[in-house]
Motif scaffolding. Structure first.
Motif, PDB file in Angstrom:
ATOM      1  N   UNK A  57     -19.183  13.838   7.298  1.00 58.42           N
ATOM      2  CA  UNK A  57     -18.370  12.701   7.772  1.00 58.42           C
ATOM      3  C   UNK A  57     -17.374  12.266   6.710  1.00 58.42           C
ATOM      4  N   UNK A  58     -17.835  12.181   5.474  1.00 57.86           N
ATOM      5  CA  UNK A  58     -16.970  11.774   4.369  1.00 57.86           C
ATOM      6  C   UNK A  58     -15.848  12.779   4.167  1.00 57.86           C
ATOM      7  N   UNK A  59     -16.170  14.055   4.245  1.00 60.55           N
ATOM      8  CA  UNK A  59     -15.153  15.087   4.046  1.00 60.55           C
ATOM      9  C   UNK A  59     -14.090  15.038   5.136  1.00 60.55           C
ATOM     10  N   UNK A  60     -14.462  14.539   6.296  1.00 62.89           N
ATOM     11  CA  UNK A  60     -13.503  14.396   7.384  1.00 62.89           C
ATOM     12  C   UNK A  60     -12.652  13.138   7.210  1.00 62.89           C
ATOM     13  N   UNK A  61     -13.256  12.050   6.723  1.00 58.95           N
ATOM     14  CA  UNK A  61     -12.540  10.784   6.601  1.00 58.95           C
ATOM     15  C   UNK A  61     -11.673  10.686   5.348  1.00 58.95           C
ATOM     16  N   UNK A  62     -12.102  11.263   4.258  1.00 55.00           N
ATOM     17  CA  UNK A  62     -11.414  11.070   2.982  1.00 55.00           C
ATOM     18  C   UNK A  62      -9.948  11.502   3.001  1.00 55.00           C
ATOM     19  N   UNK A  63      -9.579  12.631   3.592  1.00 56.54           N
ATOM     20  CA  UNK A  63      -8.156  13.003   3.606  1.00 56.54           C
ATOM     21  C   UNK A  63      -7.272  12.016   4.363  1.00 56.54           C
ATOM     22  N   UNK A  64      -7.843  11.214   5.248  1.00 57.98           N
ATOM     23  CA  UNK A  64      -7.052  10.236   6.009  1.00 57.98           C
ATOM     24  C   UNK A  64      -6.653   9.032   5.169  1.00 57.98           C
ATOM     25  N   UNK A  65      -7.229   8.888   3.958  1.00 56.60           N
ATOM     26  CA  UNK A  65      -6.848   7.794   3.062  1.00 56.60           C
ATOM     27  C   UNK A  65      -5.364   7.826   2.761  1.00 56.60           C
ATOM     28  N   UNK A  66      -4.821   9.027   2.582  1.00 59.61           N
ATOM     29  CA  UNK A  66      -3.402   9.161   2.254  1.00 59.61           C
ATOM     30  C   UNK A  66      -2.524   8.564   3.344  1.00 59.61           C
ATOM     31  N   UNK A  67      -2.982   8.655   4.573  1.00 55.38           N
ATOM     32  CA  UNK A  67      -2.186   8.182   5.693  1.00 55.38           C
ATOM     33  C   UNK A  67      -2.312   6.683   5.909  1.00 55.38           C
ATOM     34  N   UNK A  68      -3.426   6.090   5.495  1.00 55.60           N
ATOM     35  CA  UNK A  68      -3.624   4.675   5.798  1.00 55.60           C
ATOM     36  C   UNK A  68      -3.609   3.798   4.557  1.00 55.60           C
ATOM     37  N   UNK A  69      -4.573   3.929   3.678  1.00 59.63           N
ATOM     38  CA  UNK A  69      -4.716   3.007   2.558  1.00 59.63           C
ATOM     39  C   UNK A  69      -3.647   3.227   1.501  1.00 59.63           C
ATOM     40  N   UNK A  70      -3.526   4.437   1.007  1.00 60.33           N
ATOM     41  CA  UNK A  70      -2.614   4.698  -0.096  1.00 60.33           C
ATOM     42  C   UNK A  70      -1.154   4.585   0.336  1.00 60.33           C
ATOM     43  N   UNK A  71      -0.886   4.699   1.598  1.00 62.62           N
ATOM     44  CA  UNK A  71       0.476   4.570   2.100  1.00 62.62           C
ATOM     45  C   UNK A  71       0.993   3.153   1.894  1.00 62.62           C
ATOM     46  N   UNK A  72       0.112   2.161   2.054  1.00 65.88           N
ATOM     47  CA  UNK A  72       0.508   0.763   1.870  1.00 65.88           C
ATOM     48  C   UNK A  72       0.984   0.540   0.443  1.00 65.88           C
ATOM     49  N   UNK A  73       0.223   1.042  -0.533  1.00 62.62           N
ATOM     50  CA  UNK A  73       0.614   0.867  -1.922  1.00 62.62           C
ATOM     51  C   UNK A  73       1.917   1.604  -2.218  1.00 62.62           C
TER      52      UNK A  73
END
Length: 111
Positions: free
Chosen positions: A27-43
């Motif tokens: 589950x983590x391996x599936x969710x972690x790459x999506x950080x770039x699209x949501x969380x880190x994009x804001x910064x």
């Protein structure tokens, strides 16, 4: 010369174990790459569009206040976009008035 002593929290070792176990789950391996699209994009957007690459102020507290205001405005902008999609504008307006009242009080204005 005084020697510096660094102490770790008593739960730090357990926290690291839990993080290592979670990190290797499917589950983590599936969710972690999506950080770039949501969380880190804001910064990244705030760094690019709101001049967060460099500081214009002196002092940690002043820079923290500036960042707080920038991210608060960013969140308000996002909430406004959501309000166009929803029909409950009265709730959004109440939230805006509460948030503005809090900022006004924090910045020293009278209510």
């Amino acid at each position: 010369m005084l020697a510096s002593v660094i102490t770790r929290h008593v739960w730090e070792e357990y926290r690291e174990e839990v993080i290592d176990e979670i990190r290797h789950t499917p589950e983590w391996k599936e969710l972690y790459p999506k950080r770039k699209e949501s969380i880190e994009r804001v910064f990244g957007d705030c760094k690019e569009h709101h001049n967060l690459r460099y500081t214009r102020l002196r002092g940690l507290q002043k820079n923290q206040h500036q960042a707080l205001m920038i991210f608060a405005c960013h969140n308000l902008k996002r909430m406004e976009r959501w309000s166009w999609k929803t029909s409950s504008n009265s709730i959004i307006k109440r939230m805006f008035s509460i948030i503005f009242r809090i900022f006004k009080n924090r910045l020293g204005g009278s209510d």
